[in-house]
Design a protein around this motif. Structure first.
Motif, PDB file in Angstrom:
ATOM      1  N   ALA A 133       0.856  -1.609  -0.099  1.00 31.10           N
ATOM      2  CA  ALA A 133      -0.167   0.098   0.359  1.00 31.10           C
ATOM      3  C   ALA A 133       1.544   1.167   0.021  1.00 31.10           C
ATOM      4  CB  ALA A 133      -1.277  -0.204   0.991  1.00 31.10           C
ATOM      5  N   LYS A 134       1.421   1.419   0.741  1.00 31.38           N
ATOM      6  CA  LYS A 134       2.972   2.024   0.628  1.00 31.38           C
ATOM      7  C   LYS A 134       3.181   2.881  -0.606  1.00 31.38           C
ATOM      8  CE  LYS A 134       6.727   4.246   3.576  1.00 31.38           C
ATOM      9  NZ  LYS A 134       7.513   5.000   2.293  1.00 31.38           N
ATOM     10  N   VAL A 135       4.058   1.198  -1.200  1.00 27.24           N
ATOM     11  CA  VAL A 135       4.572   1.765  -2.157  1.00 27.24           C
ATOM     12  C   VAL A 135       3.772   2.581  -3.432  1.00 27.24           C
ATOM     13  CG1 VAL A 135       5.579   0.400  -4.007  1.00 27.24           C
ATOM     14  CG2 VAL A 135       6.334   0.009  -1.554  1.00 27.24           C
ATOM     15  N   LEU A 136       2.923   1.528  -3.701  1.00 23.49           N
ATOM     16  CA  LEU A 136       1.541   2.343  -4.523  1.00 23.49           C
ATOM     17  C   LEU A 136       1.566   3.565  -4.268  1.00 23.49           C
ATOM     18  CD1 LEU A 136      -1.352  -0.682  -4.380  1.00 23.49           C
ATOM     19  CD2 LEU A 136       0.653  -0.584  -6.611  1.00 23.49           C
ATOM     20  N   ASP A 138       3.704   5.682  -3.092  1.00 21.80           N
ATOM     21  CA  ASP A 138       4.664   6.646  -3.605  1.00 21.80           C
ATOM     22  C   ASP A 138       4.554   6.437  -5.297  1.00 21.80           C
ATOM     23  OD1 ASP A 138       5.326   6.982  -0.621  1.00 21.80           O
ATOM     24  OD2 ASP A 138       6.614   5.570  -0.653  1.00 21.80           O
ATOM     25  N   LEU A 139       4.051   5.389  -5.786  1.00 26.28           N
ATOM     26  CA  LEU A 139       4.380   5.734  -6.959  1.00 26.28           C
ATOM     27  C   LEU A 139       2.955   6.579  -7.431  1.00 26.28           C
ATOM     28  CD1 LEU A 139       5.797   2.204  -7.774  1.00 26.28           C
ATOM     29  CD2 LEU A 139       7.509   3.683  -7.704  1.00 26.28           C
ATOM     30  N   GLY A 140       2.365   7.170  -7.324  1.00 24.73           N
ATOM     31  CA  GLY A 140       1.197   7.315  -7.772  1.00 24.73           C
ATOM     32  C   GLY A 140       0.531   6.411  -8.946  1.00 24.73           C
ATOM     33  N   ARG A 141       0.473   5.393  -8.212  1.00 22.41           N
ATOM     34  CA  ARG A 141      -0.133   4.551  -8.607  1.00 22.41           C
ATOM     35  C   ARG A 141      -1.837   3.977  -8.002  1.00 22.41           C
ATOM     36  NH1 ARG A 141       4.543  -0.179 -10.556  1.00 22.41           N
ATOM     37  NH2 ARG A 141       5.835   1.477 -11.496  1.00 22.41           N
ATOM     38  N   VAL A 142      -2.294   4.798  -7.183  1.00 22.63           N
ATOM     39  CA  VAL A 142      -3.415   3.992  -6.542  1.00 22.63           C
ATOM     40  C   VAL A 142      -4.637   3.856  -7.771  1.00 22.63           C
ATOM     41  CG1 VAL A 142      -4.809   4.961  -4.092  1.00 22.63           C
ATOM     42  CG2 VAL A 142      -2.464   4.838  -4.345  1.00 22.63           C
ATOM     43  N   GLY A 143      -4.653   4.701  -8.488  1.00 25.89           N
ATOM     44  CA  GLY A 143      -5.922   5.194  -9.185  1.00 25.89           C
ATOM     45  C   GLY A 143      -5.606   4.236 -10.561  1.00 25.89           C
ATOM     46  N   ASN A 144      -4.222   3.194 -10.644  1.00 25.20           N
ATOM     47  CA  ASN A 144      -4.475   3.332 -11.553  1.00 25.20           C
ATOM     48  C   ASN A 144      -5.131   1.823 -12.096  1.00 25.20           C
ATOM     49  OD1 ASN A 144      -2.256   4.325 -11.934  1.00 25.20           O
ATOM     50  ND2 ASN A 144      -0.826   2.816 -12.436  1.00 25.20           N
ATOM     51  N   GLU A 146      -4.368  -1.206 -12.612  1.00 20.84           N
ATOM     52  CA  GLU A 146      -4.961  -2.686 -12.215  1.00 20.84           C
ATOM     53  C   GLU A 146      -4.891  -2.654 -10.924  1.00 20.84           C
ATOM     54  OE1 GLU A 146      -0.665  -0.184 -12.396  1.00 20.84           O
ATOM     55  OE2 GLU A 146      -2.111  -0.666 -13.694  1.00 20.84           O
ATOM     56  N   THR A 147      -4.396  -1.915 -10.188  1.00 17.37           N
ATOM     57  CA  THR A 147      -4.017  -1.448  -8.378  1.00 17.37           C
ATOM     58  C   THR A 147      -5.522  -2.586  -8.149  1.00 17.37           C
ATOM     59  OG1 THR A 147      -3.588   0.390  -8.375  1.00 17.37           O
ATOM     60  CG2 THR A 147      -4.744   0.368  -6.477  1.00 17.37           C
ATOM     61  N   PRO A 148      -7.142  -2.000  -8.585  1.00 12.75           N
ATOM     62  CA  PRO A 148      -8.346  -3.545  -8.346  1.00 12.75           C
ATOM     63  C   PRO A 148      -7.978  -4.973  -8.011  1.00 12.75           C
ATOM     64  CG  PRO A 148      -8.883  -1.477  -9.232  1.00 12.75           C
ATOM     65  CD  PRO A 148      -8.074  -1.754  -9.491  1.00 12.75           C
ATOM     66  N   VAL A 149      -6.989  -4.977  -9.539  1.00 14.85           N
ATOM     67  CA  VAL A 149      -6.393  -6.480  -9.141  1.00 14.85           C
ATOM     68  C   VAL A 149      -5.195  -6.525  -8.096  1.00 14.85           C
ATOM     69  CG1 VAL A 149      -5.252  -8.412 -10.469  1.00 14.85           C
ATOM     70  CG2 VAL A 149      -7.050  -6.810 -11.519  1.00 14.85           C
ATOM     71  N   GLY A 327       5.176  -6.499 -10.619  1.00 12.12           N
ATOM     72  CA  GLY A 327       6.004  -6.470  -9.341  1.00 12.12           C
ATOM     73  C   GLY A 327       5.548  -5.685  -7.996  1.00 12.12           C
ATOM     74  N   ALA A 328       4.184  -5.195  -7.920  1.00 17.84           N
ATOM     75  CA  ALA A 328       3.893  -4.426  -6.911  1.00 17.84           C
ATOM     76  C   ALA A 328       3.775  -5.443  -5.743  1.00 17.84           C
ATOM     77  CB  ALA A 328       2.625  -4.315  -7.357  1.00 17.84           C
ATOM     78  N   LEU A 329       3.633  -7.010  -5.667  1.00 20.46           N
ATOM     79  CA  LEU A 329       3.020  -8.083  -5.108  1.00 20.46           C
ATOM     80  C   LEU A 329       4.045  -8.403  -4.569  1.00 20.46           C
ATOM     81  CD1 LEU A 329       0.463 -10.007  -7.160  1.00 20.46           C
ATOM     82  CD2 LEU A 329      -0.290  -8.438  -5.088  1.00 20.46           C
ATOM     83  N   VAL A 330       5.366  -8.629  -4.440  1.00 24.71           N
ATOM     84  CA  VAL A 330       6.734  -9.295  -4.593  1.00 24.71           C
ATOM     85  C   VAL A 330       6.390  -9.456  -2.911  1.00 24.71           C
ATOM     86  CG1 VAL A 330       9.142  -9.202  -4.558  1.00 24.71           C
ATOM     87  CG2 VAL A 330       7.686  -8.916  -6.543  1.00 24.71           C
ATOM     88  N   ALA A 331       6.359  -7.480  -2.299  1.00 21.78           N
ATOM     89  CA  ALA A 331       7.162  -7.256  -1.018  1.00 21.78           C
ATOM     90  C   ALA A 331       6.758  -8.466   0.214  1.00 21.78           C
ATOM     91  CB  ALA A 331       6.739  -6.472  -0.827  1.00 21.78           C
TER      92      ALA A 331
END
Length: 406
Positions: A133-136, A138-144, A146-149, A327-331
């Motif tokens: 959640a923090k990374v999304l 920081d990268l400004g991808r909350v509204g992308n 793919e974010t709901p997926v 890539g977002a799910l790795v952490a």
């Protein structure tokens, strides 16, 4: 004299965590690895072992786990969970198969036995909702698109925790098949009952808990959560599952208000939990398991990327969005440590704690990097391969920008 030493030690821990958190925020990284390293430095075999405050830190760590799961439950309403489960359960099954199996296989190859295999499967399976959640953000991808997926995969993992944690609790406690089955049945029955009550009577529950006075709302929600967590633990289910179910049952303005009030407490006690886990890990025990941890981290980073790519493709997301999802799910982070902590406390396998610590340290650092660079690297590789194919065909080595799938 003892109380003075306890205050000095605990005050130093909190101050140190605050400074580490500020350092992490300055460089836009997760503070989790720094908290774990702090625990390693001041625990068994560390630079300056703590003594007087260890029991107090232990209680704080337990509260930290409870608040982590409560806040997670507050993020979703019961109807949202049911909807996500119906729509995205195939992605959850793929996630489990690709990421739990490597952990179980690694434990068996290391000769740790079936119980440790189940524990390590959970460690490698569950992604870190907090870090992601923090990374999304920081990268400004909350509204992308793919974010709901991404969130759906995380929600399914959270739901799986309600089933998985009771199983692990029964296994590490040495419960037999009958006792373990009873524990699981109680957990599933409680989860089903809470979901039913939350969907049907959620507004009534929230109205009962609601208060215009923040102090009263904080006390009622926190007291109810700890009470339910204690009852759940007494039933051999899991305090964490009990807290998670309380979070699901609350919704609307009550959930939002509780989230705002409890966030600072969650951050405080979660940080104490990571330190506590580090305190019980001897730094000298990490080097022997560093190579297995690194190999496992690389394998499960790849399988998480594959999971995200598959889930996003199923949802009709573009190629670039699929790579960003993976890539977002790795952490991995807080819940991997929670799961490993159950086994460490029960003394299942001495090397499991150090391996889990090293594994989380690697992936909590690697995760933000894969979130940022997986898609650009995949696009570059696709462009390069396309260019080589055109060279072989005798056309041109230059690839138009529009030829790269978006």
């Amino acid at each position: 004299m003892h109380s003075a030493v306890l205050l000095i030690e605990f005050g130093s821990i909190i101050l140190g965590l605050g400074l580490l958190g500020r350092f992490a925020a300055r460089f836009r990284i997760s503070p989790i690895p720094l908290y774990l390293l702090a625990g390693l430095a001041f625990g068994e075999g560390g630079l300056l072992p703590l003594g007087a405050s260890e029991e107090f830190v232990s209680i704080g760590a337990e509260i930290g786990v409870i608040l982590l799961l409560l806040m997670l439950g507050l993020e979703y309403s019961a109807s949202d969970l049911v909807t996500n489960l119906k729509a995205h359960y195939p992605s959850g099954l793929v996630d489990c198969a690709l990421n739990a199996v490597p952990g179980a296989a690694a434990a068996l190859l290391l000769g740790w036995g079936p119980v440790a295999a189940v524990v390590l499967a959970g460690v490698t399976w569950i992604s870190s909702s907090g870090v992601i959640a923090k990374v999304l953000g920081d990268l400004g991808r909350v509204g992308n698109r793919e974010t709901p997926v991404i969130l759906s995969v995380l929600v399914l993992e959270d739901l799986a925790m309600a089933v998985y944690l009771p199983i692990v609790t029964a296994l590490v406690a040495g419960a037999g098949l009958l006792a373990g089955s009873v524990t699981l049945a109680i957990a599933l029955g409680a989860a089903g009952l809470v979901l039913f009550v939350a969907v049907r009577y959620g507004r009534l529950i929230s109205r009962f808990v609601s208060s215009d006075d923040p102090e009263k709302l904080l006390l009622v929600v926190l007291g109810l959560t700890i009470l339910v967590a204690g009852v759940a633990q007494q039933l051999q289910v899991s305090a964490a599952v009990g807290a998670f179910l309380v979070g699901i049952a609350l919704s609307g303005e009550v959930a939002e208000g509780a989230h705002t009030l409890l966030s600072p407490l969650r951050d405080l006690f979660a940080a104490v939990f990571f330190v506590f886990f580090g305190l019980h890990t001897d730094p000298a025990s990490i080097p022997p398991v560093l190579l297995p941890a690194l190999a496992l981290a690389l394998v499960t980073a790849a399988t998480k990327i594959a999971t995200g790519y598959w889930a996003a493709r199923r949802a009709g997301i573009s190629v670039k969005g699929r790579w960003r999802t993976g890539g977002a799910l790795v952490a991995r982070g807080e819940f991997s440590i929670v799961i490993a902590g159950l086994a460490v406390t029960a003394g299942i396998e001495p090397s499991l704690g150090p391996l889990a610590t090293a594994y989380v340290l690697i992936l909590v650092v690697l995760g933000p990097l894969t979130a940022r660079y997986t898609e650009p690297l995949a696009s570059w590789w696709a462009s390069r391969r396309s260019g080589k194919r055109q060279d072989v065909g005798g056309t041109t080595s230059a690839v138009p920008e529009a030829s790269v799938a978006d």
